[in-house]
Design an enzyme around this catalytic site. Structure first.
Site, PDB file in Angstrom:
ATOM      1  N   HIS A  54       0.915  -1.203   0.134  1.00 44.72           N
ATOM      2  CA  HIS A  54      -0.003   0.085   0.032  1.00 44.72           C
ATOM      3  C   HIS A  54       0.809   1.253  -0.145  1.00 44.72           C
ATOM      4  CE1 HIS A  54      -2.862   2.964   1.721  1.00 44.72           C
ATOM      5  NE2 HIS A  54      -3.821   2.191   1.629  1.00 44.72           N
ATOM      6  N   ASP A  79       3.632  -4.069   8.315  1.00 42.31           N
ATOM      7  CA  ASP A  79       2.173  -3.013   8.059  1.00 42.31           C
ATOM      8  C   ASP A  79       1.209  -4.102   8.344  1.00 42.31           C
ATOM      9  OD1 ASP A  79      -0.028  -2.184   7.004  1.00 42.31           O
ATOM     10  OD2 ASP A  79       0.672  -1.470   5.007  1.00 42.31           O
ATOM     11  N   GLN A 131      -4.111  -4.788   7.239  1.00 40.70           N
ATOM     12  CA  GLN A 131      -4.925  -5.873   7.009  1.00 40.70           C
ATOM     13  C   GLN A 131      -4.870  -7.225   7.789  1.00 40.70           C
ATOM     14  OE1 GLN A 131      -7.471  -5.416   4.805  1.00 40.70           O
ATOM     15  NE2 GLN A 131      -6.813  -3.568   3.960  1.00 40.70           N
ATOM     16  N   LYS A 177     -10.231  -0.415  10.844  1.00 38.26           N
ATOM     17  CA  LYS A 177     -10.312  -1.795   9.864  1.00 38.26           C
ATOM     18  C   LYS A 177     -10.546  -2.857  10.955  1.00 38.26           C
ATOM     19  CE  LYS A 177      -6.949  -0.237   6.244  1.00 38.26           C
ATOM     20  NZ  LYS A 177      -7.842   0.427   5.142  1.00 38.26           N
ATOM     21  N   CYS A 186      -5.103   2.108  -3.528  1.00 40.44           N
ATOM     22  CA  CYS A 186      -3.785   2.912  -3.172  1.00 40.44           C
ATOM     23  C   CYS A 186      -2.507   1.819  -2.899  1.00 40.44           C
ATOM     24  CB  CYS A 186      -3.846   3.174  -1.556  1.00 40.44           C
ATOM     25  SG  CYS A 186      -4.930   4.303  -1.384  1.00 40.44           S
TER      26      CYS A 186
HETATM   27  N1  C6P Z   1      -5.998   0.231   2.836  1.00 41.29           N
HETATM   28  C1  C6P Z   1      -7.991  -0.096   1.338  1.00 41.29           C
HETATM   29  O1  C6P Z   1      -9.182  -0.213   0.875  1.00 41.29           O
HETATM   30  P1  C6P Z   1      -4.849   3.864   6.739  1.00 41.29           P
HETATM   31  O2  C6P Z   1      -5.549   4.667   5.646  1.00 41.29           O
HETATM   32  O3  C6P Z   1      -3.740   4.671   7.267  1.00 41.29           O
HETATM   33  O4  C6P Z   1      -5.973   3.663   8.119  1.00 41.29           O
HETATM   34  O5  C6P Z   1      -4.455   2.558   6.450  1.00 41.29           O
HETATM   35  C2  C6P Z   1      -3.605   2.680   5.155  1.00 41.29           C
HETATM   36  C3  C6P Z   1      -3.000   1.038   4.980  1.00 41.29           C
HETATM   37  C4  C6P Z   1      -1.915   0.488   4.925  1.00 41.29           C
HETATM   38  N2  C6P Z   1      -1.369  -0.687   4.503  1.00 41.29           N
HETATM   39  C5  C6P Z   1      -2.666  -1.373   4.081  1.00 41.29           C
HETATM   40  C6  C6P Z   1      -2.007  -2.930   3.777  1.00 41.29           C
HETATM   41  C7  C6P Z   1      -3.758  -0.980   3.840  1.00 41.29           C
HETATM   42  O6  C6P Z   1      -4.841  -1.856   3.148  1.00 41.29           O
HETATM   43  C8  C6P Z   1      -3.915   0.206   4.242  1.00 41.29           C
HETATM   44  C9  C6P Z   1      -5.448   0.930   4.038  1.00 41.29           C
HETATM   45  C10 C6P Z   1      -7.473   0.690   2.726  1.00 41.29           C
HETATM   46  O7  C6P Z   1      -7.220  -1.158   0.972  1.00 41.29           O
HETATM   47  C11 C6P Z   1      -7.803   2.315   2.283  1.00 41.29           C
HETATM   48  S1  C6P Z   1      -6.656   2.768   1.057  1.00 41.29           S
END
Ligand code: C6P
Length: 408
Positions: free
Chosen positions: A122, A199, A202, A225, A365
């Site tokens: 991401h 990270d 997920q 999430k 993203c």
């Molecule tokens: N992915 C998706 O629809 P934030 O936005 O900071 O809470 O998370 C960022 C992020 C970082 N790493 C991974 C693996 C992610 O999946 C995400 C967020 C969402 O896939 C929103 S773009």
């Protein structure tokens, strides 16, 4: 063991129609829904004990401070941190990773150093490292993905050397669902003296994650999430490393003493929490973790393996549909990205929306990954605790409708 009917009743938002159909929510990979207990915990903070934390010498503030710090302890225990002092509240995964890049990275990296990440990251786990490299002269290397959507670990083996200072990888891809062999990768990184940032945006919501058993150095994740509110996330880091890192942001609440000549920092974790924090959100996050614990993370993972198995079986039979990512449900999470012939992924999502089905379409993203796949976008369905086989059936029917409507 896993009573989805009962679980669904805890999520008031699910009981509604969308475009004249029952709402089928298949976008938990972007943001999950919230159970009543989380909504109520935040409500009661605002209704009964709203006050700033760590400041007031009065009952409301003391109650708010205790609830905020208690949430931290619950979340620290949830990932099996050795102490709550290692759990820093941030806004989200993105901020957690930036904290490490700016605080640890700018202090420790220099020209010639190497950061290893992957092609399936991401942007939150990719852009900060590019920025850090630009500022320090370090180099970023990207482990490529194979045809099956797994990491090509021969490159990882070849690149590991004492020049590698950081390995920053996702524990579960938000596009491919891929779960890399993290534990081995961590051991290999440590063998050359590199730190490992996971990270967990997920993975932490969907499977048991134990930072001590994994042996990683940093873990970043987001509350929204994992059944919690937006605006709150966490960075876990090993105490010995966090203690050596300078603050990311400075100001109120993160200091021990300030004079006109300089300042002394507060102890962990507050050194990294400048300003009034997201109090209601932290309390809601703590409640979310409590609810996940009552369901059991191993049960949640099992439920999603079963649902993903069923979804892969059904989707593989949909005419013209191509799934990106591993086909073995044991090696992946429940985010399934796909294309269907030449139909634009946004058009598919729009037809599904007409059927009350919420999915995400776009690059999620992860533009470099989509470039690698030779695509500008995919459509993605993602599952969580409240999803059932019927949701998959509705998705498949919706996809058949989309093909009928959108192919000439
Ligand atoms: N992915 C998706 O629809 P934030 O936005 O900071 O809470 O998370 C960022 C992020 C970082 N790493 C991974 C693996 C992610 O999946 C995400 C967020 C969402 O896939 C929103 S773009």
């Amino acid at each position: 063991m896993f009573n989805t009917e009962e679980i669904r009743r805890k999520f008031p938002i699910l009981d509604q129609q969308s475009n004249g159909n029952p709402l089928t929510y298949l976008d938990s990979g972007a943001s999950s829904q919230k159970p009543e207990t989380v909504i109520e915990a935040m409500n009661s903070y605002y209704r009964q004990y709203n006050a700033n934390v760590h400041r007031g010498i009065y009952q409301l503030s003391e109650k708010a401070s205790a609830a905020y710090e208690n949430a931290r302890k619950k979340i620290a225990r949830f990932i099996n941190a050795s102490t709550w002092r290692e759990l820093i509240f941030t806004r989200n995964t993105t901020e957690s990773i930036n904290l490490v890049a700016y605080s640890w990275g700018l202090t420790n990296l220099k020209s010639g150093d190497v950061i290893i990440t992957t092609e399936m990251e991401h942007h939150a786990n990719l852009v900060p490292w590019q920025q850090l490299a630009a500022q320090t002269g370090a180099k970023v290397k990207y482990i490529p993905i194979t045809e099956q959507g797994c990491l090509d670990l021969t490159k990882y083996d070849a690149w590991l050397s004492p020049a590698v200072k950081l390995v920053a990888i996702t524990q579960m891809s938000n596009v491919l669902g891929t779960i890399p062999p993290i534990k081995t990768m961590i051991e290999q990184a440590h063998a050359v003296g590199a730190l490992v940032l996971l990270d967990g945006a997920q993975s932490v919501p969907h499977m048991p994650v134990d930072v001590q058993a994994l042996g990683c150095d940093f873990l970043a994740f987001s509350g929204h999430k994992m059944l919690g509110p937006t605006g709150i996330g966490a960075l876990w880091g090993r105490k010995d490393i966090l203690s050596q890192m300078p603050p990311f942001m400075t100001g109120g609440d993160m200091i021990k003493r300030v004079t006109l000549e300089g300042s002394e920092w507060h102890s962990l974790p507050w050194k990294f929490e400048a300003g009034t924090p997201a109090i209601a959100e932290a309390i809601g996050f703590g409640e979310a973790v409590e609810y996940l614990n009552t369901l059991g993370m191993a049960n949640i993972r099992q439920h999603e393996i079963e649902l993903t198995t069923y979804a892969l079986e059904c989707l593989n039979q949909v005419e013209g549909l191509r799934i990106y990512g591993p086909q073995n449900p044991q090696e992946r999470g429940g985010a399934i990205s796909f294309t269907m012939g030449d139909i634009h992924p946004h058009d598919i999502a729009a037809v599904l929306d007409g059927e009350g089905i919420a999915v995400r379409a776009g690059h999620h993203c992860a533009m470099p990954l989509h470039d690698k796949l030779g695509l500008s976008a995919t459509t993605r369905a993602s599952f969580y605790v409240y999803n059932i086989a019927e949701d998959v059936d509705r998705l498949v029917n919706g996809l058949d409708k989309a093909r009928e409507l959108l192919t000439k």
